[in-house]
Design an enzyme around this catalytic site. Structure first.
Site, PDB file in Angstrom:
ATOM      1  N   GLU A  46     -56.187 -25.343  26.174  1.00 15.19           N
ATOM      2  CA  GLU A  46     -55.811 -26.148  27.333  1.00 15.19           C
ATOM      3  C   GLU A  46     -57.077 -26.674  28.034  1.00 15.19           C
ATOM      4  OE1 GLU A  46     -52.959 -25.175  31.234  1.00 15.19           O
ATOM      5  OE2 GLU A  46     -53.556 -23.606  29.834  1.00 15.19           O
ATOM      6  N   LYS A 115     -47.987 -30.894  30.428  1.00 16.65           N
ATOM      7  CA  LYS A 115     -47.526 -29.528  30.649  1.00 16.65           C
ATOM      8  C   LYS A 115     -46.256 -29.583  31.501  1.00 16.65           C
ATOM      9  CE  LYS A 115     -49.482 -25.035  32.064  1.00 16.65           C
ATOM     10  NZ  LYS A 115     -50.727 -24.377  32.526  1.00 16.65           N
ATOM     11  N   CYS A 169     -49.466 -23.603  27.444  1.00 16.26           N
ATOM     12  CA  CYS A 169     -49.598 -22.316  28.118  1.00 16.26           C
ATOM     13  C   CYS A 169     -48.327 -21.802  28.802  1.00 16.26           C
ATOM     14  CB  CYS A 169     -50.749 -22.360  29.113  1.00 16.26           C
ATOM     15  SG  CYS A 169     -51.331 -20.706  29.592  1.00 16.26           S
ATOM     16  N   GLY A 355     -20.359  10.919  -8.491  1.00 22.23           N
ATOM     17  CA  GLY A 355     -20.947  11.265  -9.780  1.00 22.23           C
ATOM     18  C   GLY A 355     -22.457  11.321  -9.657  1.00 22.23           C
ATOM     19  N   GLY A 359     -30.371  10.339 -11.491  1.00 20.38           N
ATOM     20  CA  GLY A 359     -31.146   9.121 -11.244  1.00 20.38           C
ATOM     21  C   GLY A 359     -31.291   8.838  -9.764  1.00 20.38           C
ATOM     22  N   SER A 362     -27.759   7.562  -7.488  1.00 17.38           N
ATOM     23  CA  SER A 362     -26.782   8.601  -7.150  1.00 17.38           C
ATOM     24  C   SER A 362     -27.414   9.661  -6.253  1.00 17.38           C
ATOM     25  CB  SER A 362     -26.209   9.239  -8.420  1.00 17.38           C
ATOM     26  OG  SER A 362     -27.209   9.897  -9.172  1.00 17.38           O
ATOM     27  N   THR A 477     -21.357  -1.823 -15.231  1.00 20.24           N
ATOM     28  CA  THR A 477     -20.166  -2.045 -16.050  1.00 20.24           C
ATOM     29  C   THR A 477     -19.001  -2.450 -15.171  1.00 20.24           C
ATOM     30  OG1 THR A 477     -20.914  -0.442 -17.691  1.00 20.24           O
ATOM     31  CG2 THR A 477     -18.560  -0.965 -17.675  1.00 20.24           C
TER      32      THR A 477
END
Length: 637
Positions: A46, A115, A169, A355, A359, A362, A477
């Site tokens: 400014e 401004k 500003c 289940g 891994g 799960s 699946t």
């Protein structure tokens, strides 16, 4: 710009209060530096020509007239430069003095932005000299060296996809900043010419203000503030320079420097425009905006942004900062557990069935269930955990699943699926030795059938384990592991799943459980649907088949988040994974990602319920309404 990237910058020149000749000398040094760095938009502080802290000297005609001369000098100096220069300087018009941003390009002033809001409280008393420009629209200014210069707060400076707006500003600190309106008028890059003094803790607030405004306006925000050479009679300025993009700081300087400073960063215009295109509320706000922009057109001659030094995070779903990552993991667990708790309370179900394969997915789902049951004061013995070894189950994953379930004090059961699958092969006349997709899916669906039927028998809720990355690739699946009664991981990508399990291992688990979780983290990702190798190890490693999940998660993020093209996905991945993967490998997995993402949509169209935890979800009820038979041909290179 090339792929709509543009380099922008913020400058803080060394200032001598009211010494315009010296100020212009340093401004030129910063302009030269910007030109060397291939900056296309350079924002100065400014009142940079005069300095901000001139006080009653602003009432002297000598100061104002010399400032005009300096602007003419900057125009002449920049004639050959392909750069927008936003210069702070005063303007005397109709007996009113305005604090302005002069937008200079190719040797002329494209427009002048006053401004809007003049601070007159605490340490500021600008109204002693300056008049607010809030209501000035589409006026014309004539200076000695240029006629009919657009003057107003609604100016949009436009070159192709680059739309620039400017405020000064205090404008940022008010209830509704002018930049909010400028963004609705099309500006995707906002420049702020500022003089913000330093107070204890003010910098952190200012940073959050800039980041939040860039996020709210879905824009890039370039902020340049006056430096330490302003008058220190009552205040001290630090030369704070910042460049933000959609809520994130891309570049910031070290404050309190005593030399000329210029910072720059590359802005992704495509990303900003994609955010606006997706955000319906932004589009609705356009309808409510009564402001009409005055568009000032110009044209950049070149599109070179120099060396591509924009940081591209190879793991966009995972925070780099360990502390931030820990906070993120804790928040995600809270979302998952609270969502599951709501579903259990709504259905009045006191049992869960899951289940467990040994891994990552799960394991994460089980940890969520355990935490939810503890929160609801339901005994862990009501969590029915089932491991179902098949043709490809290894000792490592089997032992980890058994040990984890027992250590967590769940109701653990084991059901071997080999005999059932062999009978099914016989029923459908499928050779056992033919290890094709039927061979694999028979096992996945047998497991899901067992889980569904046990959930009915136990009066429990079957909790799904699949993650976002698998859904993106269709690596599940259909009506097998794809299906459940509630899916807690459905919007968590694989790269983040690892950190969530690691978070529990490090922060919440006891020693024995922590060791099991650590070993699960180190186990190769696999559905274990093909027979073990001769050493009894996993033979079917997912990432060898479909590619590294970190690459696919990267593609997924940028494809969904900003609708990135094939060309841009490849370009960004090359930058992110530079030194990790050769270009031909990235291209190979990108081709596969595009093909699988399109061809596997039918699985995502029938997803079970599950909570959204991050900015990206593939739920057909929420974020992704995509036809299952869309063609991918046009999306490949």
């Amino acid at each position: 710009m090339t792929m709509n990237f543009i380099r922008v910058g913020a400058a803080c020149p060394v200032t001598k209060v009211a010494n315009i000749e010296e100020n212009i000398r340093n401004i030129k040094i910063c302009i030269d530096k910007g030109h060397e760095d291939n900056i296309k938009v350079l924002v100065f502080p400014e009142l940079a020509t005069t300095s901000y802290t001139c006080g009653d000297l602003f009432m002297q005609s000598t100061l104002i007239n010399k400032s005009y001369k300096s602007l003419e000098e900057i125009c002449e100096y920049s004639k050959s430069l392909d750069m927008i220069i936003a210069m702070g300087a005063p303007l005397l018009h109709n007996y009113c003095l305005y604090n302005c941003a002069y937008i200079i390009f190719n040797g002329e002033i494209l427009g002048i932005v006053p401004k809007s809001y003049i601070p007159n409280y605490s340490e500021f008393y600008e109204k002693r000299w300056f008049t607010e420009g809030l209501n000035i629209k589409e006026e014309l200014i004539t200076l000695d060296f240029q006629e009919d210069i657009p003057f107003g707060t609604n100016l949009i400076f436009s070159s192709g996809n680059v739309k620039l707006g400017f405020e000064i500003c205090e404008d940022l600190w008010v209830t509704i900043p002018p930049s909010s309106y400028l963004s609705l008028m099309g500006a995707n890059i906002i420049g702020n010419l500022s003089a913000s003094n330093e107070l204890v803790s003010k910098n952190s607030y200012r940073k959050s203000l800039i980041e939040n405004q860039s996020a709210r306006t879905m824009s890039s925000y370039i902020y340049a503030s006056s430096g330490v050479h302003e008058s220190s009679t009552d205040l001290l300025f630090s030369g704070d320079l910042r460049i933000s993009e959609n809520g994130t700081t891309l570049k910031e300087n070290e404050r309190f420097q005593r030399e000329n400073q210029v910072i720059s960063s590359i802005i992704d215009i495509d990303r900003l425009n994609a955010e606006r295109n997706k955000n319906i509320s932004f589009r609705d706000s356009l309808k409510n905006s009564c402001l009409k922009p005055m568009e000032v057109k110009f044209k950049f001659k070149f599109n070179d942004y120099g060396i591509f030094d924009r940081y591209i995070d190879k793991h966009p779903f995972v925070p780099n900062n360990p502390k931030e990552r820990e906070v993120r993991c804790k928040e995600i667990f809270n979302i998952q557990t609270s969502a599951l708790a709501k579903r259990l309370e709504h259905t009045n179900i006191k049992k869960a069935v899951i289940g467990i394969s040994g891994g990552l997915d799960s394991t994460l789902a089980l940890l969520v269930i355990v935490k939810t049951f503890d929160m609801l004061n339901i005994p862990r013995e009501n969590i029915v955990t089932i491991t179902m070894p098949g043709f490809g189950t290894t000792d490592r994953t089997y032992n980890n699943s058994v040990s984890l379930c027992k250590e967590l004090n769940t109701n653990f059961r084991e059901i071997n699926i080999v005999a059932a699958c062999l009978q099914h092969f016989k029923d459908i006349n499928h050779p056992v030795e033919k290890h094709d997709v039927t061979y694999e899916n028979v096992q996945a669906r047998e497991r899901t059938q067992i889980l569904m039927d046990l959930a009915n028998k136990e009066g429990g809720l079957l909790i799904g384990t699949g993650d976002l990355s698998e859904l993106a690739l269709g690596w599940c699946t259909f009506n097998g592991d794809h299906m459940s009664m509630y899916s807690v991981n459905s919007s968590i990508p694989k790269t983040l799943v690892k950190y969530l399990v690691g978070y529990v291992a490090e922060q919440e688990a006891q020693d024995r459980i922590s060791k099991i979780l650590t070993d699960i983290l180190e186990t190769p990702v696999s559905p274990e649907l093909l027979p073990k190798d001769k050493n009894g190890e996993i033979s079917q490693k997912t990432e060898d088949i479909v590619g590294p999940y970190e690459i696919h998660d990267f593609f997924l993020y940028h494809f969904i988040k900003q609708g990135a093209s094939y060309e841009k996905l490849l370009f960004l991945s090359k930058e992110a994974f530079k030194g990790d993967y050769p270009e031909e490998i990235l291209e190979k997995w990108l081709n596969l990602f595009i093909k699988r993402f399109f061809t596997q949509q039918f699985k995502r169209s029938t997803l079970p319920d599950g909570p959204k935890v991050g900015s990206i979800s593939l739920s057909p009820r929420g974020d992704l309404r995509m036809p299952s038979d869309a063609s991918y041909g046009s999306f490949l290179d």
